[in-house]
Design a protein around this motif. Sequence first.
Motif, PDB file in Angstrom:
ATOM      1  N   PHE A  48      -8.634   2.822  11.470  1.00  0.00           N
ATOM      2  CA  PHE A  48      -9.266   1.515  11.661  1.00  0.00           C
ATOM      3  C   PHE A  48      -8.721   0.519  10.638  1.00  0.00           C
ATOM      4  CE2 PHE A  48     -12.162   4.419  13.665  1.00  0.00           C
ATOM      5  CZ  PHE A  48     -12.649   3.718  14.757  1.00  0.00           C
ATOM      6  N   LEU A  49      -8.807  -0.758  11.004  1.00  0.00           N
ATOM      7  CA  LEU A  49      -8.476  -1.851  10.095  1.00  0.00           C
ATOM      8  C   LEU A  49      -9.778  -2.544   9.718  1.00  0.00           C
ATOM      9  CD1 LEU A  49      -6.596  -3.926   8.691  1.00  0.00           C
ATOM     10  CD2 LEU A  49      -6.543  -5.154  10.882  1.00  0.00           C
ATOM     11  N   VAL A  68     -11.592  -2.695  13.150  1.00  0.00           N
ATOM     12  CA  VAL A  68     -10.787  -2.761  14.370  1.00  0.00           C
ATOM     13  C   VAL A  68     -10.057  -1.431  14.563  1.00  0.00           C
ATOM     14  CG1 VAL A  68      -8.964  -4.012  15.585  1.00  0.00           C
ATOM     15  CG2 VAL A  68     -10.476  -5.236  13.988  1.00  0.00           C
ATOM     16  N   ASP A  69     -10.163  -0.885  15.748  1.00  0.00           N
ATOM     17  CA  ASP A  69      -9.492   0.377  16.063  1.00  0.00           C
ATOM     18  C   ASP A  69      -7.980   0.134  16.186  1.00  0.00           C
ATOM     19  OD1 ASP A  69      -8.514   2.749  17.077  1.00  0.00           O
ATOM     20  OD2 ASP A  69     -10.186   3.054  18.471  1.00  0.00           O
ATOM     21  N   ILE A  70      -7.191   0.751  15.306  1.00  0.00           N
ATOM     22  CA  ILE A  70      -5.726   0.598  15.336  1.00  0.00           C
ATOM     23  C   ILE A  70      -5.048   1.956  15.558  1.00  0.00           C
ATOM     24  CG2 ILE A  70      -5.708  -1.458  13.861  1.00  0.00           C
ATOM     25  CD1 ILE A  70      -4.952   0.429  11.509  1.00  0.00           C
ATOM     26  N   THR A  71      -5.773   2.869  16.195  1.00  0.00           N
ATOM     27  CA  THR A  71      -5.265   4.234  16.363  1.00  0.00           C
ATOM     28  C   THR A  71      -3.916   4.266  17.083  1.00  0.00           C
ATOM     29  OG1 THR A  71      -7.509   5.132  16.360  1.00  0.00           O
ATOM     30  CG2 THR A  71      -5.768   6.504  17.326  1.00  0.00           C
ATOM     31  N   GLN A  72      -3.809   3.543  18.191  1.00  0.00           N
ATOM     32  CA  GLN A  72      -2.569   3.582  18.975  1.00  0.00           C
ATOM     33  C   GLN A  72      -1.381   3.067  18.167  1.00  0.00           C
ATOM     34  OE1 GLN A  72      -2.297   5.157  21.890  1.00  0.00           O
ATOM     35  NE2 GLN A  72      -4.452   5.671  21.487  1.00  0.00           N
ATOM     36  N   ARG A  73      -1.615   2.010  17.400  1.00  0.00           N
ATOM     37  CA  ARG A  73      -0.526   1.486  16.571  1.00  0.00           C
ATOM     38  C   ARG A  73      -0.097   2.482  15.500  1.00  0.00           C
ATOM     39  NH1 ARG A  73      -1.939  -2.571  12.181  1.00  0.00           N
ATOM     40  NH2 ARG A  73      -1.436  -0.788  10.873  1.00  0.00           N
ATOM     41  N   LYS A  74      -1.093   3.139  14.860  1.00  0.00           N
ATOM     42  CA  LYS A  74      -0.775   4.105  13.810  1.00  0.00           C
ATOM     43  C   LYS A  74      -0.044   5.308  14.376  1.00  0.00           C
ATOM     44  CE  LYS A  74      -1.613   4.183  10.049  1.00  0.00           C
ATOM     45  NZ  LYS A  74      -0.840   3.736   8.866  1.00  0.00           N
TER      46      LYS A  74
END
Length: 216
Positions: A48-49, A68-74
């Motif tokens: 998350f951010l 903010v969910d940033i799982t896909q980016r990570k």
Amino acid sequence: MNYFGTTDVDADEYAGEAVAGIEAVISDEQELFTMEYPCHSPDERQWFLMRVAPLPPEEDGSAVVAHVDITQRKLAELAAERRSEQLRAERSNLQHLIDRVEGLVTAVMDDVMSADSREDIQQTVVDRLASVDSYRFAWVAEFDIRDETLRPASTSVERETDLAIGLDEDDPVARAARTEEIQFQTGELAERYTALAQADIGSMAAVPLVAGESLY
């Protein structure tokens, strides 16, 4: 509940950083605080951010916190990092191979310059090739025009052999002679090559020795 009071900053380095960031924004020491952090569950990996921004002046001493969910980016970044590491390893392996081949070529050329005959040259080449760790065996075949067969002329293992490969066979050595192009074969090889090498071998390259219009 009090966010600061319920956050265990000693058990989690991200928690400590989050608390410090929120306090900095509330006290006007920092206009915006952001932090990326993992929050994995037993079933999946998540990141998350965290964004902390102050509210308008009339709400002095307050802040809004968003996650903010940033799982896909990570996951994409981690995949790119793994690929980058693989490419670095491949480049390193390729450079090692180039250095090894250059050393092999230099050694062969030095020995060939002192050879007295074609037989000496052939034996030098196969002996040098077989001395490299990744090569188990090397040999030179000569083409007999009388019966159109290829037979060992020089081998890196001393032995008597009656091996004869027909030029029309579906065999990497025969194909290399017919097409005058390098042929490769991996996996299970013909038993006669294992017998010739006196070793288990997993792949093979057949290289035509060509000069001008002549196949040697």
